[in-house]
Design a protein around this motif. Structure first.
Motif, PDB file in Angstrom:
ATOM      1  N   VAL A 107       0.861  -1.192   0.000  1.00 16.02           N
ATOM      2  CA  VAL A 107       0.000   0.000   0.000  1.00 16.02           C
ATOM      3  C   VAL A 107       0.893   1.236   0.000  1.00 16.02           C
ATOM      4  O   VAL A 107       1.583   1.506   0.966  1.00 16.02           O
ATOM      5  CB  VAL A 107      -0.961   0.004   1.205  1.00 16.02           C
ATOM      6  CG1 VAL A 107      -2.038  -1.051   1.030  1.00 16.02           C
ATOM      7  CG2 VAL A 107      -0.243  -0.246   2.528  1.00 16.02           C
ATOM      8  N   ASN A 108       0.871   1.966  -1.094  1.00 13.73           N
ATOM      9  CA  ASN A 108       1.732   3.144  -1.208  1.00 13.73           C
ATOM     10  C   ASN A 108       0.968   4.457  -1.147  1.00 13.73           C
ATOM     11  O   ASN A 108       1.578   5.524  -1.088  1.00 13.73           O
ATOM     12  CB  ASN A 108       2.553   3.079  -2.494  1.00 13.73           C
ATOM     13  CG  ASN A 108       3.634   2.004  -2.415  1.00 13.73           C
ATOM     14  OD1 ASN A 108       4.199   1.766  -1.348  1.00 13.73           O
ATOM     15  ND2 ASN A 108       3.908   1.344  -3.525  1.00 13.73           N
ATOM     16  N   VAL A 133       2.260  -3.957   3.668  1.00 19.69           N
ATOM     17  CA  VAL A 133       3.643  -3.493   3.623  1.00 19.69           C
ATOM     18  C   VAL A 133       3.710  -2.233   2.769  1.00 19.69           C
ATOM     19  O   VAL A 133       2.847  -1.999   1.909  1.00 19.69           O
ATOM     20  CB  VAL A 133       4.599  -4.569   3.062  1.00 19.69           C
ATOM     21  CG1 VAL A 133       4.631  -5.793   3.958  1.00 19.69           C
ATOM     22  CG2 VAL A 133       4.218  -4.959   1.644  1.00 19.69           C
ATOM     23  N   SER A 134       4.730  -1.408   3.002  1.00 19.86           N
ATOM     24  CA  SER A 134       4.887  -0.185   2.217  1.00 19.86           C
ATOM     25  C   SER A 134       6.283   0.371   2.402  1.00 19.86           C
ATOM     26  O   SER A 134       6.875   0.249   3.478  1.00 19.86           O
ATOM     27  CB  SER A 134       3.862   0.870   2.643  1.00 19.86           C
ATOM     28  OG  SER A 134       4.000   2.039   1.860  1.00 19.86           O
ATOM     29  N   GLU A 135       6.778   0.983   1.350  1.00 22.62           N
ATOM     30  CA  GLU A 135       8.041   1.718   1.432  1.00 22.62           C
ATOM     31  C   GLU A 135       7.809   3.208   1.213  1.00 22.62           C
ATOM     32  O   GLU A 135       8.747   4.003   1.277  1.00 22.62           O
ATOM     33  CB  GLU A 135       9.041   1.184   0.410  1.00 22.62           C
ATOM     34  CG  GLU A 135       9.488  -0.244   0.687  1.00 22.62           C
ATOM     35  CD  GLU A 135      10.546  -0.728  -0.290  1.00 22.62           C
ATOM     36  OE1 GLU A 135      10.897   0.048  -1.204  1.00 22.62           O
ATOM     37  OE2 GLU A 135      11.026  -1.863  -0.135  1.00 22.62           O
ATOM     38  N   LEU A 139       3.095   6.413   8.057  1.00 24.11           N
ATOM     39  CA  LEU A 139       2.108   5.896   9.000  1.00 24.11           C
ATOM     40  C   LEU A 139       1.642   7.049   9.897  1.00 24.11           C
ATOM     41  O   LEU A 139       1.899   7.085  11.093  1.00 24.11           O
ATOM     42  CB  LEU A 139       2.698   4.749   9.818  1.00 24.11           C
ATOM     43  CG  LEU A 139       1.699   3.860  10.574  1.00 24.11           C
ATOM     44  CD1 LEU A 139       0.675   3.255   9.627  1.00 24.11           C
ATOM     45  CD2 LEU A 139       2.432   2.757  11.325  1.00 24.11           C
ATOM     46  N   ASP A 140       0.919   7.985   9.270  1.00 23.94           N
ATOM     47  CA  ASP A 140       0.408   9.144  10.001  1.00 23.94           C
ATOM     48  C   ASP A 140      -1.021   8.870  10.463  1.00 23.94           C
ATOM     49  O   ASP A 140      -1.546   7.769  10.301  1.00 23.94           O
ATOM     50  CB  ASP A 140       0.477  10.399   9.132  1.00 23.94           C
ATOM     51  CG  ASP A 140      -0.245  10.246   7.788  1.00 23.94           C
ATOM     52  OD1 ASP A 140      -1.090   9.326   7.659  1.00 23.94           O
ATOM     53  OD2 ASP A 140       0.024  11.039   6.875  1.00 23.94           O
ATOM     54  N   ASP A 141      -1.660   9.888  11.042  1.00 23.64           N
ATOM     55  CA  ASP A 141      -2.996   9.706  11.591  1.00 23.64           C
ATOM     56  C   ASP A 141      -4.000   9.284  10.528  1.00 23.64           C
ATOM     57  O   ASP A 141      -4.879   8.449  10.788  1.00 23.64           O
ATOM     58  CB  ASP A 141      -3.469  10.990  12.268  1.00 23.64           C
ATOM     59  CG  ASP A 141      -2.728  11.268  13.573  1.00 23.64           C
ATOM     60  OD1 ASP A 141      -2.112  10.330  14.105  1.00 23.64           O
ATOM     61  OD2 ASP A 141      -2.777  12.416  14.043  1.00 23.64           O
ATOM     62  N   THR A 142      -3.887   9.839   9.324  1.00 22.24           N
ATOM     63  CA  THR A 142      -4.814   9.493   8.246  1.00 22.24           C
ATOM     64  C   THR A 142      -4.679   8.027   7.869  1.00 22.24           C
ATOM     65  O   THR A 142      -5.674   7.298   7.740  1.00 22.24           O
ATOM     66  CB  THR A 142      -4.560  10.376   7.008  1.00 22.24           C
ATOM     67  OG1 THR A 142      -4.719  11.741   7.367  1.00 22.24           O
ATOM     68  CG2 THR A 142      -5.544  10.036   5.889  1.00 22.24           C
ATOM     69  N   ALA A 143      -3.442   7.591   7.691  1.00 21.71           N
ATOM     70  CA  ALA A 143      -3.205   6.186   7.330  1.00 21.71           C
ATOM     71  C   ALA A 143      -3.676   5.258   8.438  1.00 21.71           C
ATOM     72  O   ALA A 143      -4.300   4.221   8.175  1.00 21.71           O
ATOM     73  CB  ALA A 143      -1.728   5.965   7.031  1.00 21.71           C
ATOM     74  N   VAL A 156      -5.945  -8.013  10.062  1.00 17.25           N
ATOM     75  CA  VAL A 156      -4.862  -7.261   9.420  1.00 17.25           C
ATOM     76  C   VAL A 156      -3.582  -7.415  10.233  1.00 17.25           C
ATOM     77  O   VAL A 156      -3.589  -7.310  11.468  1.00 17.25           O
ATOM     78  CB  VAL A 156      -5.218  -5.766   9.310  1.00 17.25           C
ATOM     79  CG1 VAL A 156      -4.040  -4.969   8.741  1.00 17.25           C
ATOM     80  CG2 VAL A 156      -6.455  -5.563   8.438  1.00 17.25           C
ATOM     81  N   LEU A 157      -2.485  -7.655   9.532  1.00 14.50           N
ATOM     82  CA  LEU A 157      -1.146  -7.595  10.117  1.00 14.50           C
ATOM     83  C   LEU A 157      -0.438  -6.385   9.527  1.00 14.50           C
ATOM     84  O   LEU A 157      -0.453  -6.193   8.303  1.00 14.50           O
ATOM     85  CB  LEU A 157      -0.353  -8.862   9.820  1.00 14.50           C
ATOM     86  CG  LEU A 157      -0.891 -10.168  10.399  1.00 14.50           C
ATOM     87  CD1 LEU A 157      -0.037 -11.347   9.941  1.00 14.50           C
ATOM     88  CD2 LEU A 157      -0.944 -10.111  11.923  1.00 14.50           C
ATOM     89  N   LEU A 158       0.179  -5.585  10.357  1.00 16.80           N
ATOM     90  CA  LEU A 158       0.857  -4.373   9.906  1.00 16.80           C
ATOM     91  C   LEU A 158       2.343  -4.639   9.771  1.00 16.80           C
ATOM     92  O   LEU A 158       2.995  -5.043  10.742  1.00 16.80           O
ATOM     93  CB  LEU A 158       0.596  -3.237  10.897  1.00 16.80           C
ATOM     94  CG  LEU A 158       1.138  -1.860  10.520  1.00 16.80           C
ATOM     95  CD1 LEU A 158       0.559  -1.377   9.192  1.00 16.80           C
ATOM     96  CD2 LEU A 158       0.837  -0.858  11.631  1.00 16.80           C
ATOM     97  N   GLY A 159       2.879  -4.375   8.575  1.00 17.10           N
ATOM     98  CA  GLY A 159       4.273  -4.691   8.303  1.00 17.10           C
ATOM     99  C   GLY A 159       5.121  -3.508   7.902  1.00 17.10           C
ATOM    100  O   GLY A 159       6.155  -3.670   7.251  1.00 17.10           O
ATOM    101  N   PHE A 160       4.713  -2.293   8.293  1.00  8.97           N
ATOM    102  CA  PHE A 160       5.547  -1.119   7.991  1.00  8.97           C
ATOM    103  C   PHE A 160       5.302  -0.045   9.054  1.00  8.97           C
ATOM    104  O   PHE A 160       4.322  -0.084   9.795  1.00  8.97           O
ATOM    105  CB  PHE A 160       5.252  -0.570   6.594  1.00  8.97           C
ATOM    106  CG  PHE A 160       3.905   0.098   6.444  1.00  8.97           C
ATOM    107  CD1 PHE A 160       3.779   1.484   6.512  1.00  8.97           C
ATOM    108  CD2 PHE A 160       2.760  -0.658   6.209  1.00  8.97           C
ATOM    109  CE1 PHE A 160       2.541   2.090   6.374  1.00  8.97           C
ATOM    110  CE2 PHE A 160       1.522  -0.048   6.048  1.00  8.97           C
ATOM    111  CZ  PHE A 160       1.408   1.332   6.143  1.00  8.97           C
TER     112      PHE A 160
END
Length: 208
Positions: A107-108, A133-135, A139-143, A156-160
């Protein structure tokens, strides 16, 4: 010891990582079975590593392998409970097998998260867990608010965006099932620099 949240470790390719993570009581340990990948683990290597371990579940990680090949290849191994894929089109051929399914998605943009939110009912129906995952996406409040919406609809698993000093707060805010991190190569056999991975795991330890 135990951890405060569910933890998946990906791309484990050596005994040092495996024994350390098992000792930290991670929940799910991933091994890459994509035959051209640098982290590919053969059936012999998988057995060699997992014979030293206990108390956790294993996931076979694939990228582009066709489901028919996945289901054939995984039979050469003994011990996998889950399959991870990256091609959403492959889900239909795998969701009714004996394996739990994790779909890894990059997710970019916020729009990428919004597109996944539209599919949560389907993911939940077929018990598919999303690994994000994302590069590029901060990872701000909106995200985090979008990830929370996603996590309300499916697992959901968070990987970034994970840091040792904020990971616990991030898990609480997003309501994700847990986090995902990646192992790595040994500096030399038996000597491993864990750094950030170890810092995060240790920050999640439940004190006795």
């Amino acid at each position: 010891m135990a951890l405060k949240t569910f933890v998946k470790i990906s791309a484990v390719n050596n005994l040092s990582d495996a024994r350390y993570c098992a000792g930290m009581q991670v929940n799910l340990m991933g091994f890459n079975l994509e035959e051209n990948n640098k982290n590919y683990i053969s059936p012999e290597k998988f057995k060699e590593i997992t014979d030293w371990l206990s108390g956790l579940e294993y996931i076979a990680e694939f990228e582009h392998t066709h489901p028919e090949r996945i289901l054939t290849h995984i039979q050469e191994y003994d011990g996998f409970q889950y399959i991870q894929i990256e091609e959403e089109i492959h889900l239909k051929m795998l969701v009714n097998t004996e394996y739990g399914i994790i779909l890894k998605q990059t997710v970019n943009t916020i729009s990428d998260l919004e597109d996944l939110i539209k599919k949560t009912a389907s993911y939940q129906q077929y018990q598919v867990t999303l690994l994000l995952v994302s590069e590029e996406l901060p990872l701000d409040d909106t995200a985090m608010e979008k990830i929370k919406t996603l996590a309300e609809g499916c697992q959901v698993l968070l990987g970034f965006g994970l840091k040792s000093d904020s990971v616990e707060e991030i898990v609480e805010k997003t309501k994700v099932k847990g986090i995902a991190m990646e192992g790595g190569d040994e500096i030399k056999p038996g000597l491993k620099d864990f750094d950030e991975l170890a810092d995060i795991l240790e920050s999640l330890e439940i004190e006795d």
